[in-house]
Scaffold this motif. Structure first.
Motif, mmCIF file in Angstrom:
data_model
loop_
_atom_site.group_PDB
_atom_site.id
_atom_site.type_symbol
_atom_site.label_atom_id
_atom_site.label_comp_id
_atom_site.label_asym_id
_atom_site.label_seq_id
_atom_site.Cartn_x
_atom_site.Cartn_y
_atom_site.Cartn_z
ATOM 1 N N TYR A 163 6.702 -7.376 -0.924
ATOM 2 C CA TYR A 163 5.971 -6.233 -1.380
ATOM 3 C C TYR A 163 4.742 -6.184 -0.234
ATOM 4 C CZ TYR A 163 7.245 -6.335 -6.241
ATOM 5 O OH TYR A 163 8.010 -6.084 -7.170
ATOM 6 N N TYR A 164 4.249 -7.156 0.420
ATOM 7 C CA TYR A 164 3.092 -6.746 1.390
ATOM 8 C C TYR A 164 3.691 -6.451 2.896
ATOM 9 C CZ TYR A 164 2.682 -10.954 3.844
ATOM 10 O OH TYR A 164 2.724 -12.062 4.853
ATOM 11 N N SER A 165 4.842 -7.029 3.013
ATOM 12 C CA SER A 165 5.468 -6.829 4.485
ATOM 13 C C SER A 165 6.039 -5.601 4.603
ATOM 14 C CB SER A 165 6.279 -7.885 4.920
ATOM 15 O OG SER A 165 5.519 -9.180 4.978
ATOM 16 N N PHE A 166 6.983 -5.134 3.527
ATOM 17 C CA PHE A 166 7.623 -3.729 3.761
ATOM 18 C C PHE A 166 7.251 -2.801 2.648
ATOM 19 C CE2 PHE A 166 10.252 -7.359 5.309
ATOM 20 C CZ PHE A 166 10.842 -6.690 6.590
ATOM 21 N N TYR A 167 6.779 -2.990 1.594
ATOM 22 C CA TYR A 167 6.482 -1.951 0.914
ATOM 23 C C TYR A 167 5.000 -1.570 1.218
ATOM 24 C CZ TYR A 167 5.145 1.014 -3.223
ATOM 25 O OH TYR A 167 4.846 1.975 -4.132
ATOM 26 N N LEU A 168 4.158 -2.116 1.213
ATOM 27 C CA LEU A 168 2.649 -1.796 1.557
ATOM 28 C C LEU A 168 2.573 -1.051 2.750
ATOM 29 C CD1 LEU A 168 -0.052 -2.125 0.345
ATOM 30 C CD2 LEU A 168 -0.092 -4.443 1.497
ATOM 31 N N PRO A 169 2.940 -1.340 3.925
ATOM 32 C CA PRO A 169 2.797 -0.284 5.205
ATOM 33 C C PRO A 169 3.181 1.358 4.616
ATOM 34 C CG PRO A 169 3.708 -2.360 5.769
ATOM 35 C CD PRO A 169 3.887 -2.383 4.319
ATOM 36 N N VAL A 170 4.278 1.207 4.133
ATOM 37 C CA VAL A 170 5.068 2.414 3.783
ATOM 38 C C VAL A 170 4.009 3.052 2.514
ATOM 39 C CG1 VAL A 170 6.876 3.857 3.029
ATOM 40 C CG2 VAL A 170 7.290 2.058 4.661
ATOM 41 N N ALA A 171 3.741 2.475 1.499
ATOM 42 C CA ALA A 171 3.000 2.815 0.446
ATOM 43 C C ALA A 171 1.509 3.526 1.022
ATOM 44 C CB ALA A 171 2.380 1.950 -0.227
#
Length: 312
Positions: A163-171
């Motif tokens: 969640y925080y390493s992959f989705y969060l930057p794109v979100a």
């Protein structure tokens, strides 16, 4: 990219200065010096992939349109929020795992005069949940390898890393571009899949990676971690080989660790990992190419390119 990195690092200096000089905190000189040193030691030292990904992703979503200084600053500030979060997680992770090195230097809690003061930092909920599952599964006296399955591994990984390493930057980039995240559940699913692949790589490198290259000494075997390697080993082992795992996994003695590593080689886990890596890559590429937006495809492909066949 080098130019982007130096711009990004300049924003860190601005944010750190704002924080240290914020009158709301009423820092004493000693406290200010401590925080200054603590931040410099822990926040900007890594590869900065998560933070830089916010700017990269936003730029790709703008489809070639030049970013103005305000947009670059805002995307960088969001990126640093993620890097700050990452630093806190790593500080706590290292304490909980009793690690020795991180990013090629002693863990923060092992620095003289720091110790358990390092625990006085914040934790974000979803990652804390993954860390909690991770820790609960490794409790002394509760060591039961039969609980270690691919589904448990996946659950830990999704909450702890994906969640925080992959989705969060794109979100963050999608929100900056004015998008509604509810319309991008497919993007989230692809990124969580990528995060799972990334963690399996991490598990593999913990055992087979070069400590000089990865910047830390792997301790997953000693720590009884629910690593992809042990889950795969359990899947491939006959009864006699399983006994070796049950007898030696999760014990700190180097002799025990060597027995587990010898079994990993006997089972050809390096080959199993290479097969997993190529299958995951194909599956992720297929999912990305099914996405209707070329700009979103570009964001996802840039993420995948950064991690595919990485050595650290």
């Amino acid at each position: 990219m080098a130019d982007l990195k130096s711009t990004f690092l300049n924003v860190y200096s601005v944010l750190k200065s704002d924080l240290l000089n914020d009158p709301a905190f009423e820092f004493s000189d000693d406290a200010r010096q401590w925080i200054d040193r603590m931040l410099d030691y822990n926040v900007p030292g890594g590869k900065l992939n998560r933070g830089l990904s916010v700017i990269d992703s936003y730029r790709l979503l703008k489809e070639g349109e030049a970013l103005n200084d305000d947009e670059i600053f805002l995307a960088s500030a969001l990126g640093w929020c993620i890097e700050w979060l990452q630093a806190y997680f790593l500080v706590l992770d290292d304490i909980m795992d009793n690690s020795h090195t991180r990013r090629g230097q002693p863990c923060w809690f092992r620095v003289p005069k720091v110790g358990m003061i390092a625990a006085n930092d914040g934790v974000e909920f979803q990652t804390a949940s993954g860390q909690m599952i991770d820790l609960i599964t490794t409790l002394e006296g509760e060591k039961d390898l039969s609980k270690y399955t691919l589904s448990l591994h996946r659950r830990i990984v999704q909450y702890k890393t994906a969640y925080y390493s992959f989705y969060l930057p794109v979100a963050c980039a999608l929100l900056m571009a004015g998008e509604n995240l509810d319309n991008h559940v497919d993007v989230k699913n692809i990124l969580v899949e990528m995060g799972t692949y990334f963690q399996v790589q991490d598990d593999y490198l913990d055992c087979f990676g070069d400590p000089e290259t990865i910047g830390k000494i792997g301790t997953d075997i000693e720590d009884f971690k629910c690593s992809w390697l042990v889950v795969k080993a359990l899947e491939l082992s006959n009864e006699q080989q399983k006994k070796v795992l049950y007898d030696h996994y999760g014990k700190p003695d180097p002799v025990n660790v060597a027995k587990v590593k010898a079994l990993y080689n006997e089972l050809n886990l390096q080959g199993a990992f290479e097969e997993y890596e190529s299958q995951s890559y194909e599956k992720i590429v297929k999912s990305i190419e099914a996405h209707p937006s070329k700009a979103v495809q570009a964001v996802l492909k840039s993420f995948l390119a950064k991690i595919y066949k990485r050595q650290k």
